[in-house]
Design a protein around this motif. Sequence first.
Motif, mmCIF file in Angstrom:
data_model
loop_
_atom_site.group_PDB
_atom_site.id
_atom_site.type_symbol
_atom_site.label_atom_id
_atom_site.label_comp_id
_atom_site.label_asym_id
_atom_site.label_seq_id
_atom_site.Cartn_x
_atom_site.Cartn_y
_atom_site.Cartn_z
ATOM 1 N N ARG A 262 -7.767 -3.322 3.553
ATOM 2 C CA ARG A 262 -8.657 -3.513 2.391
ATOM 3 C C ARG A 262 -8.378 -5.376 1.906
ATOM 4 N N HIS A 263 -7.517 -5.678 2.266
ATOM 5 C CA HIS A 263 -7.289 -7.198 1.746
ATOM 6 C C HIS A 263 -7.504 -8.142 2.819
ATOM 7 N N GLY A 264 -7.958 -7.797 4.153
ATOM 8 C CA GLY A 264 -7.818 -8.520 5.289
ATOM 9 C C GLY A 264 -6.705 -9.266 5.745
ATOM 10 N N LEU A 265 -5.668 -8.732 5.604
ATOM 11 C CA LEU A 265 -4.350 -9.145 6.185
ATOM 12 C C LEU A 265 -4.226 -9.108 7.680
ATOM 13 N N SER A 266 -3.556 -10.148 8.111
ATOM 14 C CA SER A 266 -3.342 -9.961 9.700
ATOM 15 C C SER A 266 -2.120 -8.985 9.784
ATOM 16 N N ARG A 267 -2.054 -8.805 11.106
ATOM 17 C CA ARG A 267 -1.050 -7.628 11.636
ATOM 18 C C ARG A 267 0.441 -8.198 11.282
ATOM 19 N N ASP A 268 0.474 -9.549 11.267
ATOM 20 C CA ASP A 268 1.821 -10.273 10.832
ATOM 21 C C ASP A 268 2.440 -10.125 9.588
ATOM 22 N N THR A 269 1.371 -9.793 8.717
ATOM 23 C CA THR A 269 1.522 -9.612 7.422
ATOM 24 C C THR A 269 2.160 -8.245 7.224
ATOM 25 N N ASN A 270 3.204 -7.899 6.552
ATOM 26 C CA ASN A 270 3.835 -6.687 6.276
ATOM 27 C C ASN A 270 3.883 -5.989 4.710
ATOM 28 N N PRO A 271 2.998 -5.313 4.555
ATOM 29 C CA PRO A 271 3.189 -4.415 3.456
ATOM 30 C C PRO A 271 4.513 -3.632 3.383
ATOM 31 N N LEU A 272 5.253 -3.756 2.075
ATOM 32 C CA LEU A 272 6.340 -2.830 2.147
ATOM 33 C C LEU A 272 5.926 -1.896 1.029
ATOM 34 N N VAL A 273 5.584 -0.590 1.310
ATOM 35 C CA VAL A 273 5.304 0.493 0.614
ATOM 36 C C VAL A 273 6.651 0.895 -0.244
ATOM 37 N N LEU A 274 6.259 0.573 -1.409
ATOM 38 C CA LEU A 274 7.494 1.221 -2.489
ATOM 39 C C LEU A 274 7.408 2.509 -2.903
ATOM 40 N N ASP A 275 6.171 3.309 -3.155
ATOM 41 C CA ASP A 275 5.772 4.357 -3.781
ATOM 42 C C ASP A 275 4.560 4.778 -3.487
ATOM 43 N N LEU A 276 4.526 6.181 -3.130
ATOM 44 C CA LEU A 276 3.412 6.715 -2.375
ATOM 45 C C LEU A 276 3.209 8.199 -3.174
ATOM 46 N N LEU B 60 -2.139 7.324 -4.838
ATOM 47 C CA LEU B 60 -1.548 5.865 -5.643
ATOM 48 C C LEU B 60 -0.299 5.302 -5.014
ATOM 49 N N VAL B 61 -0.974 3.929 -4.344
ATOM 50 C CA VAL B 61 0.105 3.423 -3.718
ATOM 51 C C VAL B 61 0.828 2.098 -4.203
ATOM 52 N N ARG B 62 2.136 2.161 -4.642
ATOM 53 C CA ARG B 62 2.673 0.823 -4.981
ATOM 54 C C ARG B 62 3.427 0.011 -3.792
ATOM 55 N N TYR B 63 3.105 -1.151 -3.579
ATOM 56 C CA TYR B 63 3.609 -2.134 -2.458
ATOM 57 C C TYR B 63 3.650 -3.458 -2.938
ATOM 58 N N ALA B 64 4.546 -4.188 -2.122
ATOM 59 C CA ALA B 64 4.635 -5.530 -2.199
ATOM 60 C C ALA B 64 4.310 -6.084 -0.769
ATOM 61 N N ILE B 65 3.922 -7.439 -0.793
ATOM 62 C CA ILE B 65 3.435 -7.984 0.539
ATOM 63 C C ILE B 65 4.640 -8.781 1.001
ATOM 64 N N ILE B 66 4.991 -8.613 2.201
ATOM 65 C CA ILE B 66 5.984 -9.633 3.030
ATOM 66 C C ILE B 66 4.916 -10.485 3.766
ATOM 67 N N PRO B 67 5.141 -11.849 3.596
ATOM 68 C CA PRO B 67 4.089 -12.783 4.148
ATOM 69 C C PRO B 67 4.398 -12.912 5.639
ATOM 70 N N ALA B 68 3.379 -13.257 6.451
ATOM 71 C CA ALA B 68 3.562 -13.279 8.082
ATOM 72 C C ALA B 68 4.694 -14.277 8.262
ATOM 73 N N GLY B 69 5.398 -14.317 9.198
ATOM 74 C CA GLY B 69 6.377 -15.174 9.553
ATOM 75 C C GLY B 69 7.661 -15.086 8.675
ATOM 76 N N SER C 264 4.979 -10.378 -4.561
ATOM 77 C CA SER C 264 4.164 -9.975 -5.602
ATOM 78 C C SER C 264 3.986 -8.314 -5.318
ATOM 79 N N ARG C 265 3.842 -7.732 -6.442
ATOM 80 C CA ARG C 265 3.776 -6.238 -6.361
ATOM 81 C C ARG C 265 2.295 -5.718 -6.763
ATOM 82 N N HIS C 266 1.895 -4.742 -6.228
ATOM 83 C CA HIS C 266 0.474 -4.040 -6.381
ATOM 84 C C HIS C 266 0.471 -2.691 -6.630
ATOM 85 N N THR C 267 -0.062 -1.910 -7.337
ATOM 86 C CA THR C 267 -0.613 -0.504 -7.347
ATOM 87 C C THR C 267 -2.136 -0.228 -7.378
#
Length: 83
Positions: free
Chosen positions: A63-77, A4-13, A25-28
């Motif tokens: 999973r979400h088709g994000l570019s390498r410039d978009t950074n998921p910030l893993v909050l919990d694993l 179970l991964v809880r994360y936020a997305i830091i947009p590219a740039g 935005s946060r996701h689990t």
Amino acid sequence: MRYLVRYAIIPAGVGPDDYDPADLSRHTEEYDLPSEPGGTYPDGRPLVYGPPIPVVEDAIRARHGLSRDTNPLVLDLNALPTG
């Protein structure tokens, strides 16, 4: 192994000083990710190391088709129970 991964997305740039964490935005979600055996606990249960964070970030991007410039910030694993 399932996690179970809880994360936020830091947009590219967007740099680390260019956002307010409360605005992300946060996701689990559940992910099947590799794990490595690490021996056994004294009571005989297996000790397993979870996946490296870059592997988790790549799985989120895929999973979400994000570019390498978009950074998921893993909050919990957290490993989910098996069986």
